[in-house]
Scaffold this active site. Structure first.
Site, PDB file in Angstrom:
ATOM      1  N   GLU A  41       0.854  -1.187   0.000  1.00  0.00           N
ATOM      2  CA  GLU A  41       0.000   0.000   0.000  1.00  0.00           C
ATOM      3  C   GLU A  41       0.889   1.236   0.000  1.00  0.00           C
ATOM      4  O   GLU A  41       1.760   1.395   0.865  1.00  0.00           O
ATOM      5  CB  GLU A  41      -0.905   0.021   1.232  1.00  0.00           C
ATOM      6  CG  GLU A  41      -1.749   1.285   1.354  1.00  0.00           C
ATOM      7  CD  GLU A  41      -2.526   1.371   2.652  1.00  0.00           C
ATOM      8  OE1 GLU A  41      -3.171   2.412   2.892  1.00  0.00           O
ATOM      9  OE2 GLU A  41      -2.479   0.398   3.442  1.00  0.00           O
ATOM     10  N   HIS A  69      12.670  -3.110   5.344  1.00  0.00           N
ATOM     11  CA  HIS A  69      12.491  -3.241   3.905  1.00  0.00           C
ATOM     12  C   HIS A  69      11.268  -4.079   3.578  1.00  0.00           C
ATOM     13  O   HIS A  69      10.692  -4.733   4.437  1.00  0.00           O
ATOM     14  CB  HIS A  69      13.722  -3.892   3.255  1.00  0.00           C
ATOM     15  CG  HIS A  69      14.031  -5.271   3.793  1.00  0.00           C
ATOM     16  ND1 HIS A  69      15.014  -5.499   4.729  1.00  0.00           N
ATOM     17  CD2 HIS A  69      13.487  -6.492   3.544  1.00  0.00           C
ATOM     18  CE1 HIS A  69      15.054  -6.793   5.022  1.00  0.00           C
ATOM     19  NE2 HIS A  69      14.129  -7.418   4.315  1.00  0.00           N
ATOM     20  N   HIS A 140       7.950 -10.567   1.706  1.00  0.00           N
ATOM     21  CA  HIS A 140       7.837 -10.214   3.124  1.00  0.00           C
ATOM     22  C   HIS A 140       8.092  -8.735   3.380  1.00  0.00           C
ATOM     23  O   HIS A 140       8.575  -8.007   2.516  1.00  0.00           O
ATOM     24  CB  HIS A 140       8.786 -11.063   3.986  1.00  0.00           C
ATOM     25  CG  HIS A 140      10.243 -10.764   3.834  1.00  0.00           C
ATOM     26  ND1 HIS A 140      11.126 -11.601   3.175  1.00  0.00           N
ATOM     27  CD2 HIS A 140      11.023  -9.733   4.280  1.00  0.00           C
ATOM     28  CE1 HIS A 140      12.342 -11.094   3.210  1.00  0.00           C
ATOM     29  NE2 HIS A 140      12.307  -9.957   3.870  1.00  0.00           N
ATOM     30  N   GLU A 200       8.984 -10.474   8.545  1.00  0.00           N
ATOM     31  CA  GLU A 200      10.320 -10.784   9.049  1.00  0.00           C
ATOM     32  C   GLU A 200      10.631  -9.879  10.235  1.00  0.00           C
ATOM     33  O   GLU A 200      10.535  -8.651  10.127  1.00  0.00           O
ATOM     34  CB  GLU A 200      11.386 -10.575   7.970  1.00  0.00           C
ATOM     35  CG  GLU A 200      12.813 -10.813   8.467  1.00  0.00           C
ATOM     36  CD  GLU A 200      13.876 -10.447   7.446  1.00  0.00           C
ATOM     37  OE1 GLU A 200      15.076 -10.597   7.760  1.00  0.00           O
ATOM     38  OE2 GLU A 200      13.519  -9.993   6.334  1.00  0.00           O
ATOM     39  N   HIS A 227       2.373   0.876   8.358  1.00  0.00           N
ATOM     40  CA  HIS A 227       1.844  -0.263   9.092  1.00  0.00           C
ATOM     41  C   HIS A 227       1.912  -1.522   8.256  1.00  0.00           C
ATOM     42  O   HIS A 227       2.117  -1.471   7.043  1.00  0.00           O
ATOM     43  CB  HIS A 227       0.382  -0.012   9.490  1.00  0.00           C
ATOM     44  CG  HIS A 227      -0.520   0.266   8.313  1.00  0.00           C
ATOM     45  ND1 HIS A 227      -0.877   1.534   7.946  1.00  0.00           N
ATOM     46  CD2 HIS A 227      -1.122  -0.562   7.419  1.00  0.00           C
ATOM     47  CE1 HIS A 227      -1.652   1.486   6.879  1.00  0.00           C
ATOM     48  NE2 HIS A 227      -1.814   0.212   6.535  1.00  0.00           N
ATOM     49  N   GLU A 273      -2.832  -2.701  11.010  1.00  0.00           N
ATOM     50  CA  GLU A 273      -4.192  -2.438  10.569  1.00  0.00           C
ATOM     51  C   GLU A 273      -4.974  -3.753  10.522  1.00  0.00           C
ATOM     52  O   GLU A 273      -4.446  -4.786  10.112  1.00  0.00           O
ATOM     53  CB  GLU A 273      -4.198  -1.782   9.191  1.00  0.00           C
ATOM     54  CG  GLU A 273      -5.592  -1.420   8.701  1.00  0.00           C
ATOM     55  CD  GLU A 273      -5.593  -0.755   7.339  1.00  0.00           C
ATOM     56  OE1 GLU A 273      -6.671  -0.282   6.929  1.00  0.00           O
ATOM     57  OE2 GLU A 273      -4.531  -0.722   6.675  1.00  0.00           O
TER      58      GLU A 273
END
Length: 286
Positions: A41, A69, A140, A200, A227, A273
């Site tokens: 997002e 990352h 991830h 991670e 988030h 979220e």
């Protein structure tokens, strides 16, 4: 990636863009955006593009380290990196840099780190010059945590995730923990590179013993990372469960105008979220 949804908020002067791998070779093509595991997002606040002094905190420099990352797993890491380099994108770490020759870190336009790993054997693709972006996975998101015991307990017991893989690095004094939903990989399986939507956790030894140590959550000033997000089968029931477990809320469902999302805080203050998986039960007109 493909832009699979856009939510405009002109009154609040920001827009949201949801991207995922959506080709027939992807893991969940055509599904509702809340019914996928590998989503990025992007939040754009109106006007920042015209401010020459505006920049985000990427989470990788002191004193605002925290978020690390996102990671994309690819079919052919040599060809994937060559494609990005030929397109003019910068790298934080190229394949040939340092000791870890099987991973690279590209930089997006805001300086966020994008790790590149391979879900195929790296040696088997060395002489192959092509890469198929339609097979890529949004593998991830990495965040740093102060206390690995507290964070692992929170994400497994409270958030219901499974510990998929642990990578211990005592020489460099850090461990990596990969979590997600569903069962742990079977012995002799392909590991975690061929899936999407993992979390991670990076734990640096000793931070848990320092009472003054804390990470930047990305939402305090200066801002950057926002988030992670978990979609659930029944939003009201899930939030009631978390209420009974005594989680720390940033926003309950009943707070504010947006009654279809909630935010939980993890042990380090990162925002999570919570929203309804619209592929399982309809709730909102997203």
């Amino acid at each position: 990636m493909t832009l699979i949804n856009k939510l405009k908020n002109p009154d609040a002067k920001f827009d949201l863009y949801f991207l995922a791998y959506d080709s027939p070779g992807a893991l969940s093509p055509g599904k509702h955006w809340t019914d996928r595991e590998g989503i990025i997002e992007l939040t754009h606040n109106h006007g920042t593009e015209n401010d020459p002094d505006y920049k985000v905190v990427t989470g990788n420099a002191e004193p605002h380290r925290g978020f690390g990352h996102v990671c994309i797993s690819v079919d052919n890491i040599q060809a994937a990196c060559a494609r990005l380099e030929e397109a003019g994108y910068r790298f934080q770490k190229k394949l040939a840099d340092g000791r870890m020759r099987h991973i690279a870190f590209a930089l997006d336009p805001d300086g966020y780190w994008v790790e590149l790993i391979s879900f195929n054997d790296v040696e088997s693709t060395t002489d192959i010059k092509e890469t198929n972006v339609n097979t890529y996975r949004m593998n991830h998101t990495m965040i740093r945590v102060k206390d690995q015991v507290k964070s692992l307990a929170f994400y497994t017991d409270v958030m219901g995730m499974t510990l998929k893989r642990t990578a211990e690095n005592p020489g460099a004094k850090f461990n990596l923990y990969f979590l997600g939903y569903g069962p742990a990989p079977s012995a002799g399986g392909s590991g975690t590179a061929d899936v999407e939507g993992l979390l991670e956790l990076t734990w640096n030894y000793g931070t848990e013993s320092d009472p003054d140590f804390k990470y930047h959550n990305g939402n305090d000033q200066p801002q950057g990372f926002g988030h992670i997000c978990v979609s659930v089968d029944d939003l009201d029931a899930a939030c009631q469960r978390w209420e009974e477990l005594g989680v720390q809320w940033k926003k309950r469902l009943t707070d504010g105008r947006m009654k279809n999302i909630a935010f939980i805080l993890d042990p380090d203050g990162y925002w999570i979220e919570i929203l309804q998986n619209e592929g399982l039960k309809k709730r909102a007109e997203w």
